[in-house]
Design an enzyme around this catalytic site. Structure first.
Site, short mmCIF file in Angstrom:
data_model
loop_
_atom_site.label_atom_id
_atom_site.label_comp_id
_atom_site.label_asym_id
_atom_site.label_seq_id
_atom_site.Cartn_x
_atom_site.Cartn_y
_atom_site.Cartn_z
N ASP A 1 0.94 -10.71 10.10
CA ASP A 1 1.58 -9.63 9.33
C ASP A 1 1.13 -8.30 9.92
O ASP A 1 -0.02 -7.89 9.78
CB ASP A 1 1.17 -9.74 7.86
CG ASP A 1 2.00 -8.83 6.96
OD1 ASP A 1 2.58 -7.85 7.46
OD2 ASP A 1 2.06 -9.08 5.74
N SER B 1 4.68 1.15 -0.37
CA SER B 1 5.98 1.03 -1.03
C SER B 1 6.06 -0.32 -1.73
O SER B 1 5.18 -1.17 -1.59
CB SER B 1 7.12 1.16 -0.01
OG SER B 1 7.06 0.10 0.93
N ALA B 2 7.13 -0.48 -2.50
CA ALA B 2 7.38 -1.75 -3.19
C ALA B 2 8.67 -2.34 -2.65
O ALA B 2 9.71 -1.69 -2.66
CB ALA B 2 7.46 -1.55 -4.69
N LYS B 3 8.60 -3.58 -2.17
CA LYS B 3 9.79 -4.29 -1.72
C LYS B 3 10.23 -5.25 -2.81
O LYS B 3 9.41 -5.97 -3.38
CB LYS B 3 9.51 -5.08 -0.44
CG LYS B 3 9.26 -4.25 0.79
CD LYS B 3 9.06 -5.17 1.99
CE LYS B 3 8.78 -4.39 3.25
NZ LYS B 3 8.54 -5.30 4.41
N ASN C 1 0.81 -1.22 0.00
CA ASN C 1 0.00 0.00 0.00
C ASN C 1 0.84 1.27 0.00
O ASN C 1 0.40 2.31 -0.48
CB ASN C 1 -0.92 0.00 1.23
CG ASN C 1 -2.01 -1.04 1.13
OD1 ASN C 1 -2.81 -1.04 0.22
ND2 ASN C 1 -2.03 -1.96 2.09
N GLY D 1 -6.31 -11.55 -0.46
CA GLY D 1 -5.18 -10.69 -0.75
C GLY D 1 -3.93 -11.49 -1.06
O GLY D 1 -3.60 -12.45 -0.34
N VAL D 2 -3.22 -11.10 -2.12
CA VAL D 2 -2.04 -11.85 -2.52
C VAL D 2 -0.95 -11.81 -1.46
O VAL D 2 -0.18 -12.76 -1.31
CB VAL D 2 -1.50 -11.34 -3.88
CG1 VAL D 2 -2.42 -11.77 -5.01
CG2 VAL D 2 -1.32 -9.83 -3.87
N ASP D 3 -0.88 -10.72 -0.70
CA ASP D 3 0.11 -10.65 0.37
C ASP D 3 -0.20 -11.65 1.48
O ASP D 3 0.70 -12.20 2.12
CB ASP D 3 0.19 -9.23 0.93
CG ASP D 3 -1.16 -8.67 1.34
OD1 ASP D 3 -2.20 -9.18 0.87
OD2 ASP D 3 -1.17 -7.71 2.13
#
EC number: 2.7.1.33
Length: 239
Positions: free
Chosen positions: A113, A11-13, A9, A90-92
């Site tokens: 998480d 940032s991108a890791k 939501n 959710g994919v996460d």
């Protein structure tokens, strides 16, 4: 090298793996920076998981890979997905469950998480993902009190809040932080009562914040989602 992209939501890791070992992690705070990285990186395989942007757009930036995968409800998994509505999962969340399975196969696992929301993912010893729970995360609770009241300020969490607040700010910190710690502890206890022995894995951006505040026996694995994505990638490459 395998490259896994977890676009969340805020940032991108990006995790870079040599087989199953994480060798580097990079966090990108903008799509432009991520695009620049992917357009110039040459690797073997890549998987993209996104909860906030179109994953196909991100995949278009990855030009120099042998094979590409997007985590969708139809992508085969190393666990059995028993969720009643897998298309809404959710994919996460499923990535965290796969990360738990990678760490502790053949054992009951509860992956927690601690991010924008707190998500609870349960996986039984047979490798069946059954579901879990979702509740507001740490900062979301502070923002909600500020947004939905006329007078409460927007404040930041502190590492050691006073139990008995003597100001509005301290009272908010006490209520949110101790309340959330007790929520997590209580849910862990309920899973222990229902399933007996299980491994509890804590991950997410606020994992370090809660790691030493919880009395339950936990394994803090901040990059659990990245490891889970890599396990899904390897599973599909080897099919």
């Amino acid at each position: 090298m395998n490259v896994v992209v977890d676009y969340g939501n805020t940032s991108a890791k990006v995790g870079i793996f040599k087989e199953r070992r994480l060798v580097d992690k990079i966090v990108f705070d903008s799509a432009e920076k991520l695009r620049g990285f992917l357009e110039n990186y040459s690797g073997d395989y890549i998987i993209v998981s996104s909860v906030s942007v179109d994953a196909t757009v991100v995949m278009d930036w990855a030009r120099h890979f042998k094979a590409k995968f997007i985590l969708t409800p139809s992508l085969p998994l190393p666990v059995v997905n028993r969720y009643a509505t897998p298309q809404t999962l959710g994919v996460d969340r499923i990535a965290a469950a796969c990360g738990a399975y990678e760490l502790f196969p053949n054992q009951h696992c509860l992956a927690i998480d601690a991010g924008t929301c707190i998500t609870y993912e349960f996986l039984d010893a047979g490798g069946n993902y059954l579901g879990g729970g979702i509740s507001p995360g740490l900062r979301m609770r502070f923002e909600a009190m500020h947004t939905f009241t006329a007078r409460l300020p927007l404040i930041q969490p502190v590492d050691q809040p006073a139990l008995i607040g003597t100001s509005t700010e301290q009272c908010m910190q006490s209520g949110v932080i101790y309340g959330l710690c007790d929520e997590i502890e209580g849910i862990i206890l309920r899973y222990h009562e229902k399933f007996g022995d299980l491994k509890v894995i804590l991950c997410g951006g606020d994992a370090r914040f809660f790691e030493n505040k919880l009395k339950a026996a936990i394994f803090a694995v901040p990059e659990l989602v990245l490891s889970g994505l890599n396990s899904i990638l390897i599973y599909n490459v080897n099919r």
